[in-house]
Write a protein that holds these residues in place. Structure first.
Motif, PDB file in Angstrom:
ATOM      1  N   GLU A 170       0.864  -1.183   0.000  1.00  0.00           N
ATOM      2  CA  GLU A 170       0.000   0.000   0.000  1.00  0.00           C
ATOM      3  C   GLU A 170       0.900   1.232   0.000  1.00  0.00           C
ATOM      4  OE1 GLU A 170      -2.260  -0.059   3.680  1.00  0.00           O
ATOM      5  OE2 GLU A 170      -0.549  -0.891   4.756  1.00  0.00           O
ATOM      6  N   GLN A 265      -0.678 -14.130   8.228  1.00  0.00           N
ATOM      7  CA  GLN A 265      -1.966 -13.459   8.397  1.00  0.00           C
ATOM      8  C   GLN A 265      -2.045 -12.551   9.625  1.00  0.00           C
ATOM      9  OE1 GLN A 265      -4.845 -14.063   5.942  1.00  0.00           O
ATOM     10  NE2 GLN A 265      -2.768 -14.110   5.111  1.00  0.00           N
ATOM     11  N   ARG A 266      -1.085 -12.636  10.521  1.00  0.00           N
ATOM     12  CA  ARG A 266      -1.116 -11.813  11.727  1.00  0.00           C
ATOM     13  C   ARG A 266      -0.365 -10.492  11.539  1.00  0.00           C
ATOM     14  NH1 ARG A 266       1.505 -15.229  14.948  1.00  0.00           N
ATOM     15  NH2 ARG A 266       3.199 -13.744  15.147  1.00  0.00           N
ATOM     16  N   ASP A 267       0.284 -10.334  10.414  1.00  0.00           N
ATOM     17  CA  ASP A 267       1.130  -9.161  10.168  1.00  0.00           C
ATOM     18  C   ASP A 267       0.286  -7.891  10.050  1.00  0.00           C
ATOM     19  OD1 ASP A 267       3.259  -7.550   9.586  1.00  0.00           O
ATOM     20  OD2 ASP A 267       3.799  -8.526   7.705  1.00  0.00           O
ATOM     21  N   ARG A 268       0.753  -6.827  10.698  1.00  0.00           N
ATOM     22  CA  ARG A 268       0.098  -5.522  10.595  1.00  0.00           C
ATOM     23  C   ARG A 268       1.138  -4.414  10.394  1.00  0.00           C
ATOM     24  NH1 ARG A 268      -3.152  -8.808  10.253  1.00  0.00           N
ATOM     25  NH2 ARG A 268      -5.267  -8.932  11.102  1.00  0.00           N
ATOM     26  N   LYS A 273       2.987   4.215  10.751  1.00  0.00           N
ATOM     27  CA  LYS A 273       1.602   4.041  11.193  1.00  0.00           C
ATOM     28  C   LYS A 273       1.269   4.948  12.377  1.00  0.00           C
ATOM     29  CE  LYS A 273      -0.239  -0.121  11.503  1.00  0.00           C
ATOM     30  NZ  LYS A 273      -0.668  -1.463  11.985  1.00  0.00           N
ATOM     31  N   GLU A 282      -5.692   1.963  12.177  1.00  0.00           N
ATOM     32  CA  GLU A 282      -6.159   0.577  12.212  1.00  0.00           C
ATOM     33  C   GLU A 282      -6.389  -0.008  10.826  1.00  0.00           C
ATOM     34  OE1 GLU A 282      -6.317  -1.453  14.846  1.00  0.00           O
ATOM     35  OE2 GLU A 282      -5.307   0.225  15.826  1.00  0.00           O
ATOM     36  N   THR A 283      -6.465   0.849   9.821  1.00  0.00           N
ATOM     37  CA  THR A 283      -6.686   0.349   8.459  1.00  0.00           C
ATOM     38  C   THR A 283      -5.382   0.002   7.756  1.00  0.00           C
ATOM     39  OG1 THR A 283      -6.560   2.521   7.360  1.00  0.00           O
ATOM     40  CG2 THR A 283      -8.686   1.872   8.325  1.00  0.00           C
ATOM     41  N   ASN A 286      -2.995  -4.117   6.940  1.00  0.00           N
ATOM     42  CA  ASN A 286      -3.932  -5.242   7.039  1.00  0.00           C
ATOM     43  C   ASN A 286      -3.523  -6.306   6.020  1.00  0.00           C
ATOM     44  OD1 ASN A 286      -6.043  -7.039   7.132  1.00  0.00           O
ATOM     45  ND2 ASN A 286      -7.646  -5.492   7.031  1.00  0.00           N
ATOM     46  N   TYR A 287      -2.546  -7.114   6.381  1.00  0.00           N
ATOM     47  CA  TYR A 287      -1.964  -8.055   5.424  1.00  0.00           C
ATOM     48  C   TYR A 287      -2.942  -9.087   4.877  1.00  0.00           C
ATOM     49  CZ  TYR A 287       2.832  -6.482   5.124  1.00  0.00           C
ATOM     50  OH  TYR A 287       3.957  -5.749   4.814  1.00  0.00           O
ATOM     51  N   PRO A 288      -3.880  -9.609   5.666  1.00  0.00           N
ATOM     52  CA  PRO A 288      -4.838 -10.550   5.075  1.00  0.00           C
ATOM     53  C   PRO A 288      -5.574  -9.944   3.883  1.00  0.00           C
ATOM     54  CG  PRO A 288      -4.941 -10.696   7.453  1.00  0.00           C
ATOM     55  CD  PRO A 288      -4.041  -9.529   7.140  1.00  0.00           C
ATOM     56  N   GLU A 289      -5.981  -8.673   4.003  1.00  0.00           N
ATOM     57  CA  GLU A 289      -6.681  -8.015   2.903  1.00  0.00           C
ATOM     58  C   GLU A 289      -5.706  -7.562   1.818  1.00  0.00           C
ATOM     59  OE1 GLU A 289      -9.453  -6.760   0.404  1.00  0.00           O
ATOM     60  OE2 GLU A 289      -9.791  -7.940   2.228  1.00  0.00           O
TER      61      GLU A 289
END
Length: 330
Positions: A170, A265-268, A273, A282-283, A286-289
């Motif tokens: 991103e 999937q837990r990566d943020r 940030k 919080e947006t 968001n690695y899963p997305e």
């Protein structure tokens, strides 16, 4: 009795603390850090400076004719690929592991303009020196951004591309206030082992620290107690600026080779940030997305989502990481 127990507890605590070794300074080019494989160096002339790019070249006993290049992240030297390299070597792959300029055992210039294009050119120069025409590229974190840029610049060289929790999925600069190199530098000067561990514990390992993780943290944290740490801090500041200002997310659609996205999937993780507006924080990361979004942008892409893993699947859950990697490289 209570007083007696308190004294015993205090003495035990003091004894344990006294046995803890102080953090040892790491040499600017990690001269005192042992790498898992022999280290070689490529001389480079960059922006009027004579620099050296360190790398490891692991040649298998029974070659399968294929080559894999592993590109490290920002907070780690190439040595953290040890287990991955050994495994791939057993399967016959030749494994190349460079330390980019500014990292690990390579030179630490504090006054060059860092770009991903520059690092990609350096990496291509290494492959040319080794007479390597085709390579599978694996990039983790910042190495994922570099691997993407390298693949866009030299598509004819890359057989397959693997991105393990790459940053840059991103464009942070659209929502995060810009931080100057001077601000990054001042922040880096305040780093120490405790702060680095707290960051990794929170963002990489879900507050579950394994003593084995120190193997990869201590060499980098040791720079902070080197009397010339300012040199490292300046290089770190310059590369943070490079990461923040040079997104690759708009160009994933231009990748032409087969791509594997390995996403813990837990990566943020998201650069800057904490400086973003609270409603935005919080947006971010968001690695899963982000993994799903990125996979849709790449024409020939496979997505491997790894549950129970953060930013470092190949360290935290190696067995879940190596399976999809080997299957994709076949």
């Amino acid at each position: 009795m209570k007083k007696f127990l308190f004294v015993i507890t205090l003495l035990l605590s003091l004894t344990v603390n006294a046995q803890k070794k102080p953090l040892q300074p790491t040499g600017l080019m990690m001269e005192n850090i042992e790498y898992p494989f022999a280290v070689k160096r490529l001389p480079l002339k960059i922006q009027g400076q004579d620099l050296q790019m360190a790398y490891m070249d692991l040649v298998p006993k029974k070659p399968n004719g294929k080559i894999v290049m592993l590109l490290h992240g920002k907070n780690f030297p190439a040595m953290y690929w040890e287990e991955t390299a050994k495994d791939l070597s057993k399967d016959g792959y030749r494994v190349i592991m460079p330390d980019q300029i500014g990292f690990g055992k390579s030179s630490k210039p504090g006054n060059i303009q860092y770009t991903f294009q520059l690092l990609a050119q350096n990496t291509k120069a290494l492959l040319d020196t080794l007479k390597i025409e085709k390579v599978n590229v694996v990039g983790h974190s910042m190495g994922g951004m570099l691997a993407t840029r390298f693949s866009l610049m030299y598509p004819q060289t890359v057989e397959k591309l693997v991105l393990e929790n790459p940053i840059g999925l991103e464009d942070w600069k659209t929502v995060v206030p810009y931080q100057s190199v001077d601000e990054w530098y001042e922040s880096e000067l305040k780093q120490d082992y405790k702060k680095m561990k707290e960051y990794q514990l929170k963002f990489y390992y879900d507050n579950d620290w394994d003593s084995d993780y120190d193997k990869w943290l201590l060499p980098v944290a040791g720079w902070t107690v080197n009397k010339e740490y300012a040199v490292i801090a300046k290089s770190a500041a310059l590369t943070y600026d490079m990461i923040f200002t040079q997104p690759v997310c708009y160009e994933f659609k231009n990748l032409t080779m087969p791509v594997l996205l390995i996403i813990g999937q837990r990566d943020r993780t998201a650069l800057g940030k904490a400086k973003a507006p609270k409603e935005v924080q919080e947006t971010l990361g968001n690695y899963p997305e982000l993994g799903k979004q990125t996979a849709r942008k790449i024409e020939n892409c496979r997505l491997a989502e790894i549950e129970g893993a953060g930013h470092l699947p190949h360290i935290e859950v190696y067995n879940k990481f190596i399976g999809p990697l080997k299957e994709f490289l076949k």
